[in-house]
Write an enzyme that holds these catalytic residues in place. Structure first.
Site, PDB file in Angstrom:
ATOM      1  N   SER A  91       5.153   7.405   9.958  1.00 26.80           N
ATOM      2  CA  SER A  91       5.252   8.170  11.206  1.00 26.80           C
ATOM      3  C   SER A  91       5.131   7.249  12.420  1.00 26.80           C
ATOM      4  CB  SER A  91       4.145   9.219  11.239  1.00 26.80           C
ATOM      5  OG  SER A  91       2.894   8.573  11.199  1.00 26.80           O
ATOM      6  N   CYS A  98      13.429  10.897   7.133  1.00 24.28           N
ATOM      7  CA  CYS A  98      13.452  10.455   8.528  1.00 24.28           C
ATOM      8  C   CYS A  98      14.851  10.630   9.116  1.00 24.28           C
ATOM      9  CB  CYS A  98      13.032   9.000   8.623  1.00 24.28           C
ATOM     10  SG  CYS A  98      13.981   7.957   7.512  1.00 24.28           S
ATOM     11  N   SER A 150      22.502   6.260   4.685  1.00 22.60           N
ATOM     12  CA  SER A 150      21.701   5.278   3.927  1.00 22.60           C
ATOM     13  C   SER A 150      22.556   4.550   2.905  1.00 22.60           C
ATOM     14  CB  SER A 150      20.561   5.990   3.198  1.00 22.60           C
ATOM     15  OG  SER A 150      19.800   6.714   4.117  1.00 22.60           O
ATOM     16  N   ARG A 202      18.977  16.984   2.014  1.00 28.34           N
ATOM     17  CA  ARG A 202      18.592  15.856   1.158  1.00 28.34           C
ATOM     18  C   ARG A 202      17.080  15.712   1.225  1.00 28.34           C
ATOM     19  NH1 ARG A 202      18.829  10.018   2.900  1.00 28.34           N
ATOM     20  NH2 ARG A 202      18.556   8.817   0.992  1.00 28.34           N
ATOM     21  N   LYS A 215       0.852  -1.193   0.000  1.00 28.98           N
ATOM     22  CA  LYS A 215       0.000   0.000   0.000  1.00 28.98           C
ATOM     23  C   LYS A 215       0.889   1.244   0.000  1.00 28.98           C
ATOM     24  CE  LYS A 215      -1.557   2.856   2.719  1.00 28.98           C
ATOM     25  NZ  LYS A 215      -1.478   4.024   1.841  1.00 28.98           N
ATOM     26  N   PRO A 216       1.004   1.900  -1.164  1.00 29.34           N
ATOM     27  CA  PRO A 216       1.828   3.114  -1.215  1.00 29.34           C
ATOM     28  C   PRO A 216       1.075   4.301  -0.627  1.00 29.34           C
ATOM     29  CG  PRO A 216       0.824   2.709  -3.359  1.00 29.34           C
ATOM     30  CD  PRO A 216       0.370   1.583  -2.459  1.00 29.34           C
ATOM     31  N   GLU A 242       9.778   1.136  10.495  1.00 31.69           N
ATOM     32  CA  GLU A 242      10.772   2.200  10.254  1.00 31.69           C
ATOM     33  C   GLU A 242      10.034   3.509  10.455  1.00 31.69           C
ATOM     34  OE1 GLU A 242      13.907   1.819   9.761  1.00 31.69           O
ATOM     35  OE2 GLU A 242      14.095  -0.275   9.164  1.00 31.69           O
ATOM     36  N   LEU A 243      10.266   4.139  11.599  1.00 36.65           N
ATOM     37  CA  LEU A 243       9.403   5.267  11.993  1.00 36.65           C
ATOM     38  C   LEU A 243      10.153   6.597  11.971  1.00 36.65           C
ATOM     39  CD1 LEU A 243       7.589   3.366  14.892  1.00 36.65           C
ATOM     40  CD2 LEU A 243       7.002   3.469  12.463  1.00 36.65           C
TER      41      LEU A 243
HETATM   42  P1  NAP Z   1       2.328   8.364   7.712  1.00 34.99           P
HETATM   43  O1  NAP Z   1       1.304   9.413   7.752  1.00 34.99           O
HETATM   44  O2  NAP Z   1       2.559   7.557   8.913  1.00 34.99           O
HETATM   45  O3  NAP Z   1       1.943   7.437   6.478  1.00 34.99           O
HETATM   46  C1  NAP Z   1       2.756   6.359   6.062  1.00 34.99           C
HETATM   47  C2  NAP Z   1       1.916   5.371   5.319  1.00 34.99           C
HETATM   48  O4  NAP Z   1       0.999   4.773   6.239  1.00 34.99           O
HETATM   49  C3  NAP Z   1       1.066   5.974   4.219  1.00 34.99           C
HETATM   50  O5  NAP Z   1       0.993   5.066   3.151  1.00 34.99           O
HETATM   51  C4  NAP Z   1      -0.270   6.131   4.916  1.00 34.99           C
HETATM   52  O6  NAP Z   1      -1.367   6.235   4.061  1.00 34.99           O
HETATM   53  C5  NAP Z   1      -0.297   4.865   5.713  1.00 34.99           C
HETATM   54  N1  NAP Z   1      -1.272   4.859   6.812  1.00 34.99           N
HETATM   55  C6  NAP Z   1      -1.670   5.868   7.601  1.00 34.99           C
HETATM   56  N2  NAP Z   1      -2.599   5.444   8.483  1.00 34.99           N
HETATM   57  C7  NAP Z   1      -2.785   4.123   8.235  1.00 34.99           C
HETATM   58  C8  NAP Z   1      -3.621   3.130   8.798  1.00 34.99           C
HETATM   59  N3  NAP Z   1      -4.465   3.387   9.798  1.00 34.99           N
HETATM   60  N4  NAP Z   1      -3.554   1.881   8.294  1.00 34.99           N
HETATM   61  C9  NAP Z   1      -2.723   1.591   7.290  1.00 34.99           C
HETATM   62  N5  NAP Z   1      -1.914   2.503   6.699  1.00 34.99           N
HETATM   63  C10 NAP Z   1      -1.942   3.754   7.180  1.00 34.99           C
HETATM   64  O7  NAP Z   1       3.751   8.957   7.299  1.00 34.99           O
HETATM   65  P2  NAP Z   1       4.105   9.893   6.077  1.00 34.99           P
HETATM   66  O8  NAP Z   1       3.709  11.274   6.406  1.00 34.99           O
HETATM   67  O9  NAP Z   1       3.614   9.311   4.790  1.00 34.99           O
HETATM   68  O10 NAP Z   1       5.684   9.751   6.053  1.00 34.99           O
HETATM   69  C11 NAP Z   1       6.508  10.525   6.807  1.00 34.99           C
HETATM   70  C12 NAP Z   1       6.949   9.786   8.045  1.00 34.99           C
HETATM   71  O11 NAP Z   1       7.632   8.585   7.667  1.00 34.99           O
HETATM   72  C13 NAP Z   1       7.941  10.563   8.865  1.00 34.99           C
HETATM   73  O12 NAP Z   1       7.642  10.425  10.227  1.00 34.99           O
HETATM   74  C14 NAP Z   1       9.273   9.899   8.533  1.00 34.99           C
HETATM   75  O13 NAP Z   1      10.245  10.053   9.531  1.00 34.99           O
HETATM   76  C15 NAP Z   1       8.861   8.490   8.376  1.00 34.99           C
HETATM   77  N6  NAP Z   1       9.856   7.745   7.588  1.00 34.99           N
HETATM   78  C16 NAP Z   1      10.644   6.855   8.251  1.00 34.99           C
HETATM   79  C17 NAP Z   1      11.629   6.171   7.538  1.00 34.99           C
HETATM   80  C18 NAP Z   1      12.518   5.199   8.234  1.00 34.99           C
HETATM   81  O14 NAP Z   1      13.149   4.409   7.539  1.00 34.99           O
HETATM   82  N7  NAP Z   1      12.618   5.196   9.547  1.00 34.99           N
HETATM   83  C19 NAP Z   1      11.792   6.390   6.158  1.00 34.99           C
HETATM   84  C20 NAP Z   1      10.960   7.307   5.532  1.00 34.99           C
HETATM   85  C21 NAP Z   1       9.984   7.975   6.271  1.00 34.99           C
HETATM   86  P3  NAP Z   1      -2.348   7.529   4.207  1.00 34.99           P
HETATM   87  O15 NAP Z   1      -1.494   8.710   3.965  1.00 34.99           O
HETATM   88  O16 NAP Z   1      -3.403   7.315   3.208  1.00 34.99           O
HETATM   89  O17 NAP Z   1      -2.900   7.555   5.591  1.00 34.99           O
END
Ligand code: NAP
Length: 494
Positions: A245, A300, A457, A294, A190-191, A266-267
C-alpha cells in the site's frame, strides 16, 4: 461424491503439509528465535489452515548476517550459473504448478485457474531474468577530448530487503527475487502474513534449484515493523524493494532515508477505465471484466473507476452487469468458481462501506451491492451506474468486485476525470480512433496504459507507476537495473 470430496480434502492437507513452515535462514529451516507461531487462514471459511513460525527481530538480524556473509561470493558467481539456477527454478515451478496453485488458492482465496495462471506468471519472471543474468553490460569509451578512457561497469547493489503483499503471493516475490538473483544480490524476503505458504514453498524450490546458502532468507512474521525496521537502519542492507500500500510505502521510504537505501516501490493504484463512444463495446466489456475481476478485484492494476461516454454509458453498464451477474462466486477450489472470497472481514467491510457511500450519494445498483451471507468473506460482483463525482470509492482502492460507472461528455473531461488522483499506476482506454488513442494514451498520467486491452502485466514489460503509485520499474529489460549500481573508472595516460 463423498469419496471425491475426501480425496480433495486429503490433497489440500497434503499440499499444506508439504511446505516447510519454519523461518528460512542461511539455507536452513528453523523455528522462530522466540518460539512463536501465527495462524494462516482460509478466507473462504475463516478457519485456520496451519501455523507457521513467527520470525522475531533476532531472526531478522540472523537473516541479514547470512545475506551479508554470502554477498561477496554471490556477486562473483558466474552470471551463467546464476541464470541456470533461475531457469531450474522456472522449470520446478511449472512442474509443480497444480500443487502450488492449490496451496495459493487455500491461503489467498483466488479461483484455482487464476492461481495456476499466477504460478505461470511468477515462473516467467524467473525465466525472463535467467536470460537477463548474462546480459549485464558495461562500456569502454573515448571521452569527447580524445584523451584518457571511460570504463563503465555494473555491479550488484548488495543485500536487499524485499517485502511483498498477499494479493499475488508468488509473482510479487519472483518479480523481485528474479532480478536480484540475476544481478548477484543476496536478499531477505518478508512475505505478507496472510499468505506466507507460497513464499515458503518458493524458497524450498529455489534451494532445490541450487541457490547457495545465505543468498535468500524468508521471514514469515506477524511483526513486520519490529523485524524490518532494524534491518533498514543497519548499513548492511543496501536496497529496499517493496510492493504494497502507498501508506506503508511512504513510511518505509522515510525509514530508508537514514542509510540512503536504493528504493523501489510498487504501491497502490486507482485505475481509470475510459470507454469512448467509438469503442468496440464487446471488446470493452471483455476488457472491463479482466481489468476489474482478475484476482477478485484485489489487484493494484484493478480498474477502480469506469467512465463511459454519455451516449453509450447505459448500454455499457447493461452489458457489464449481465456479465457480472453470470459469474459464479464460491470457494476457489471448487470447479467452475470464478470469484473467490476477499482476503478478510476488514476487506469485505471496506467494500461494503464504499458501496453504501456511493449509493447514499445517488449511485444506482445495477447488480450485486451486498456481501454474500454465510462463512467466508465473499462479496457479490457489483455494478454501480450513474455514479456521481466525489464518491469515496473514486479516491480509494476498492480492492473488491465492484465496478462504479460514471460518464463524460468530451475527451477533455474524460482525461480530467482520469488524471484527477494522486495515484498513477495504470489507465485503460477503449477507442477505435487511432489519433484519439495516441493522444489520450500520451496524456494519461500513469506509468502504464492498457489501450484496447484489460491486462498490462507481462514479465517482459516494465511494470510500475508514477506519483503515489511508486518508484522504479519491475520486469522488462529495465527490471534488473533496480538491483545494479553503475561504476565508472576514469583511465588516464592513454
Ligand atoms: P500493505 O498493508 O502495505 O502490506 C504489504 C506488505 O508490507 C506486507 O508484507 C506487510 O506486512 C508489510 N508491512 C506493513 N507494514 C510494514 C512495516 N512497518 N515494515 C515492514 N513491512 C511492513 O499492503 P497489502 O494490503 O498487503 O497489499 C495490498 C496493497 O498492495 C494495495 O495497495 C495494492 O495496490 C498494492 N500492490 C501494488 C502492486 C504494484 O505492483 N504496484 C502489486 C500488488 C499490490 P503486514 O501485513 O504484516 O503488516
Amino acid at each position: 461424491m463423498v469419496n471425491g470430496a475426501g480425496d480433495e480434502s486429503r490433497r489440500e492437507r497434503h499440499v499444506i503439509d508439504a511446505v516447510d513452515k519454519g523461518v528460512f535462514i542461511g539455507g536452513r529451516w528453523r523455528e522462530s528465535g522466540d518460539g512463536r507461531t501465527f495462524g494462516v487462514a482460509d478466507p473462504s471459511t475463516g478457519e485456520e489452515l496451519c501455523r507457521v513460525a513467527d520470525a522475531s527481530p533476532a531472526d531478522g538480524m540472523a537473516a541479514l548476517a547470512a545475506a551479508d556473509a554470502a554477498q561477496e561470493a554471490w556477486a562473483a558467481y558466474p552470471p551463467r550459473e546464476r541464470g541456470e539456477i533461475l531457469r531450474r527454478g522456472y522449470e520446478l515451478l511449472m512442474a509443480r504448478q497444480d500443487d502450488l496453485a492449490l496451496l495459493m488458492t487455500l491461503e489467498m482465496g483466488k479461483p484455482l485457474p487464476e492461481a495456476k495462471g499466477e504460478i505461470a506468471y511468477a515462473a516467467e519472471f524467473l525465466r525472463w531474468f535467467s536470460e537477463e543474468a548474462v546480459r549485464i553490460d558495461g562500456g569502454y569509451a573515448v571521452p569527447p577530448a580524445g584523451t584518457g578512457r571511460f570504463l563503465v561497469t555494473r555491479r550488484p547493489v548488495g543485500p536487499c530487503l524485499l517485502i511483498t503483499p498477499w494479493n499475488f503471493p508468488m509473482a510479487m516475490g519472483t518479480r523481485k527475487i528474479g532480478p536480484a538473483v540475476a544481478a548477484g544480490c543476496t536478499m531477505v524476503v518478508k512475505p505478507a502474513p496472510q499468505t506466507p505458504l507460497s513464499m515458503l514453498a518458493l524458497a524450498g524450490i529455489l534451494r532445490e534449484a541450487g541457490l547457495p546458502e545465505g543468498v535468500l532468507s524468508v521471514l514469515p512474521t506477524s511483526r513486520a515493523g519490529e523485524v524490518c525496521e532494524p534491518l533498514m537502519r543497519d548499513g548492511r542492507i543496501r536496497k529496499l524493494s517493496f510492493t504494497g500500500s502507498t501508506v506503508v510505502g511512504k513510511l518505509l521510504l522515510e525509514q530508508s532515508a537514514e542509510q540512503v537505501l536504493r528504493v523501489s516501490l510498487e504501491l497502490g493504484g486507482n485505475a481509470p477505465f475510459l470507454v469512448f463512444e467509438d469503442a468496440d463495446l464487446d471488446a470493452a466489456v471483455d476488457g472491463a471484466m479482466l481489468a476489474k475481476m482478475r484476482n477478485i478485484g484485489e489487484a493494484c492494476t484493478a480498474a477502480n473507476r469506469f467512465y463511459a461516454h454519455e451516449s453509450i454509458a447505459e448500454e455499457f453498464a447493461a452489458r457489464l452487469s449481465k456479465r457480472m451477474e453470470a459469474l459464479t462466486v464460491g470457494r476457489g477450489t471448487d470447479e467452475g468458481v470464478q470469484v473467490g472470497p476477499l482476503i478478510d472481514d476488514a476487506a469485505r467491510d471496506k467494500v461494503q462501506s464504499l458501496v453504501e457511500d456511493a449509493v447514499g450519494r445517488g449511485a444506482k445498483v445495477a447488480t450485486g451491492g451486498a456481501p454474500v451471507d454465510g462463512p467466508g468473506f465473499f462479496y457479490r460482483p457489483t455494478v454501480l451506474a450513474n455514479v456521481p463525482p466525489g464518491v469515496a470509492m473514486a479516491e480509494t482502492e476498492i480492492f473488491g468486485p465492484v465496478a462504479p460507472i460514471g460518464t463524460f461528455a468530451s475527451d477533455d473531461e474524460a482525461l480530467r476525470l482520469a488524471n484527477d488522483t494522486p495515484y498513477g499506476l495504470v489507465s485503460y482506454l477503449y477507442t477505435q480512433d487511432l489519433t484519439r488513442a495516441l493522444k489520450v494514451s500520451e496524456a494519461l498520467d500513469t506509468g502504464m496504459v492498457g489501450l484496447n486491452t484489460g491486462l498490462v502485466s507481462n514479465p517482459a514489460a516494465p511494470f510500475g507507476g508514477v506519483k503515489h503509485s511508486g518508484l522504479g520499474r519491475e520486469g522488462g529489460t529495465v527490471g534488473i537495473d533496480e538491483f545494479l549500481e553503475t561504476k565508472y573508472v576514469a583511465i588516464g595516460g592513454i
